[in-house]
Design an enzyme around this catalytic site. Structure first.
Site, short mmCIF file in Angstrom:
data_model
loop_
_atom_site.label_atom_id
_atom_site.label_comp_id
_atom_site.label_asym_id
_atom_site.label_seq_id
_atom_site.Cartn_x
_atom_site.Cartn_y
_atom_site.Cartn_z
N CYS A 1 -34.51 29.56 26.02
CA CYS A 1 -34.25 28.13 26.21
C CYS A 1 -32.89 27.87 26.84
O CYS A 1 -32.78 27.13 27.82
CB CYS A 1 -34.36 27.40 24.87
N CYS B 1 -35.40 25.95 29.00
CA CYS B 1 -35.28 24.49 28.89
C CYS B 1 -34.02 23.90 29.53
O CYS B 1 -34.10 22.96 30.33
CB CYS B 1 -35.30 24.07 27.42
N LYS C 1 -33.41 24.69 33.39
CA LYS C 1 -34.53 24.06 34.12
C LYS C 1 -34.34 22.55 34.19
O LYS C 1 -34.52 21.94 35.25
CB LYS C 1 -35.84 24.39 33.40
N TYR D 1 -46.60 24.31 32.12
CA TYR D 1 -45.32 23.59 32.19
C TYR D 1 -44.44 24.13 33.31
O TYR D 1 -43.94 23.38 34.16
CB TYR D 1 -44.52 23.81 30.89
N GLU E 1 -43.32 22.18 36.82
CA GLU E 1 -41.91 21.79 36.86
C GLU E 1 -41.20 22.39 38.06
O GLU E 1 -40.44 21.70 38.76
CB GLU E 1 -41.24 22.19 35.56
N HIS F 1 -38.39 -6.08 26.90
CA HIS F 1 -38.76 -6.48 28.26
C HIS F 1 -37.51 -6.63 29.13
O HIS F 1 -36.50 -7.16 28.68
CB HIS F 1 -39.52 -7.80 28.20
N GLU G 1 -42.67 -0.91 26.79
CA GLU G 1 -43.34 -2.05 26.17
C GLU G 1 -44.84 -2.04 26.41
O GLU G 1 -45.61 -2.65 25.65
CB GLU G 1 -42.74 -3.36 26.66
#
Length: 450
Positions: A43, A48, A51, A177, A181, A435, A440
């Site tokens: 990672c 992670c 990347k 993934y 990516e 908003h 939302e």
């Protein structure tokens, strides 16, 4: 009582191993860790973190294009791959130091070297033996390239972070993934990018609406996305790689990245000779408390092949520390684990997909919306955000939330809390949205998908 050198000896200083070790030490255990490569594991070093930094870098190209709609004018722009990689390396080096300090501050002894299991309570490092009441395997996983003619010319996600230059043309093979990516990263940084996937739709395991929406968005951006396609042969001519595809066609590239799977990094640990059962892919077989088939040997993280996500490995490490040294036998919780794909645009999901819900015989209602993000009403960019809810009819309980669009991971993280609290569609409906935001839309969807 047989005296041991340590209460816990962890092999592997990735995210899971470090969490298990330092928390065990906090509960009073005497702990040691052996790491043969780099602190922080995949990672931190080749996963992670670097990347995500490359994903950020790749998006600036689109941001520059979008400025005009908001009245900005920029001059000539140039991307410097070597500078990006140097800055990335500096940050990773800093994190390596952070992990070393974390272990040191916790009183965990760190050994730099390759560890092997000699017997159920003994570990050897460079010929020196140590004993422990418990041994923890947290060695992670390793990328692999399938063997075929010329496969030695391909690279994996390990090497891609250290390329000396950005390739002008790149082929990405794989549809998980990592594949989607890096296709987005390379394309965003200016490389001519082709992505191949051997089946008819990538991101297997995600909701089909996520899979289809992302494919559409990637193609809009100009990525040459080809399904039901694979490479049968690679030939290197000078600095050019010529790939022969299953349909006989040819593709040329400077680099070919294989992101077709990872295997548990268990070879050369001596596990089988001490009775630790492994799956056919090398993953350690464990029970609900992460114990292997040898009572004193446990395993967590990617090397168990349960759920290959860094936060899951950390949770498994925490559960193990509580089980062994805090008098709280704890099973890792795999319910409603949220996940994100840092593709372009991002994807996020938590809970059941539509397909999983139907397979489990739930009677469900579906709510789905697709819209142009407010930002792009001025940029003119043809991008769509997709959001979807899977709801059980009988209980009104929200079973799954799925999204493709900017900040999908950030939004889904909050919804994961709601799902773990048992939120219903009525709870979503009574919640007032912020908003104007994309988020939302998750609380304003009212029309069921017919």
């Amino acid at each position: 009582m047989v005296p041991f050198d340590y209460d816990l000896f962890t092999i592997g200083a990735g995210s899971g191993g470090v969490r298990a070790s330092r928390m065990s030490a906090s509960f009073g255990a005497k702990v040691a860790v052996a790491e043969e490569r780099y602190l922080g594991g995949t990672c931190v070093n080749v996963g992670c973190i670097p990347k995500k930094l490359l994903v950020y870098a790749s998006h600036y190209g689109e941001d520059f294009d979008d400025l005009a709609g908001y009245g900005w004018t920029v001059g000539d722009r140039r991307f410097d791959w070597s500078k990006l990689i140097a800055n990335k390396n500096k940050e990773i080096s800093r994190l390596n130091g952070v992990y070393r300090k974390i272990l040191g501050d916790a009183g965990v002894e760190l050994f730099d070297g390759h560890a092997e299991v000699v017997d159920e309570h003994t570990i050897a490092i460079d010929g020196k033996k140590f004993t422990a009441k418990y041994i923890l395997l947290a060695v992670g996983s390793w990328p692999a390239v399938p063997r075929f003619s010329g496969s030695e010319h391909a690279i994996t996600s390990n090497e891609v972070f250290h390329l000396p230059a950005l390739p002008e043309k790149v082929i990405v093979v794989g549809g998980g993934y990592i594949g989607v990516e890096f296709a987005g990263i390379f394309h965003g940084l200016g490389a001519q990018t082709t992505q191949l996937y051997r089946n008819n739709l990538f991101l297997r395991g995600f909701d089909d609406d996520i899979r289809r929406t992302l494919a559409d968005e990637m193609r809009k951006r100009g990525i040459d996305l080809r399904f039901n396609a694979d490479i049968t042969r690679i030939e290197k001519i000078g600095t050019t790689l010529k790939a022969t595809l299953t349909d006989g066609s040819l593709l040329e590239a400077e680099q070919i990245l294989y992101a077709t799977g990872r295997g548990s990094k268990t070879p050369d640990l001596g596990l089988e000779k001490v009775g630790v059962k492994l799956k056919s892919n090398g993953a350690v077989v464990v029970d609900e408390l992460s114990k292997s088939t040898v009572d004193s040997i446990y395993a967590i993280g990617d090397c168990t092949d349960r759920m290959m996500l860094t936060p899951v490995a950390i949770a498994e490490g925490m559960a193990l520390a509580n089980t062994l040294f805090n008098h709280k036998p704890t099973k890792p919780n795999y319910l409603n684990v949220p996940t994100a794909v840092f593709s372009t645009p991002n994807c996020g999901a938590v809970g059941l997909t539509e397909q999983e819900a139907r397979a489990r015989q739930f009677k469900i209602d579906l709510y789905r919306t697709s819209f142009k993000p407010l930002k792009h009403t001025l940029t003119g960019r043809d991008e769509r955000t997709m959001m979807k809810l899977v709801v059980e009819q009988a209980t009104d309980k929200v079973l799954g939330c799925h999204m493709v669009g900017p900040d999908a991971g950030e939004i889904i993280q909050g919804l994961a809390i709601a799902l773990n609290c048992g939120a219903t569609k009525s709870h979503f409906d009574m919640t007032i949205g912020i908003h104007p935001t994309a988020a939302e839309e998750f609380v304003t969807m009212r029309s069921k998908v017919p």
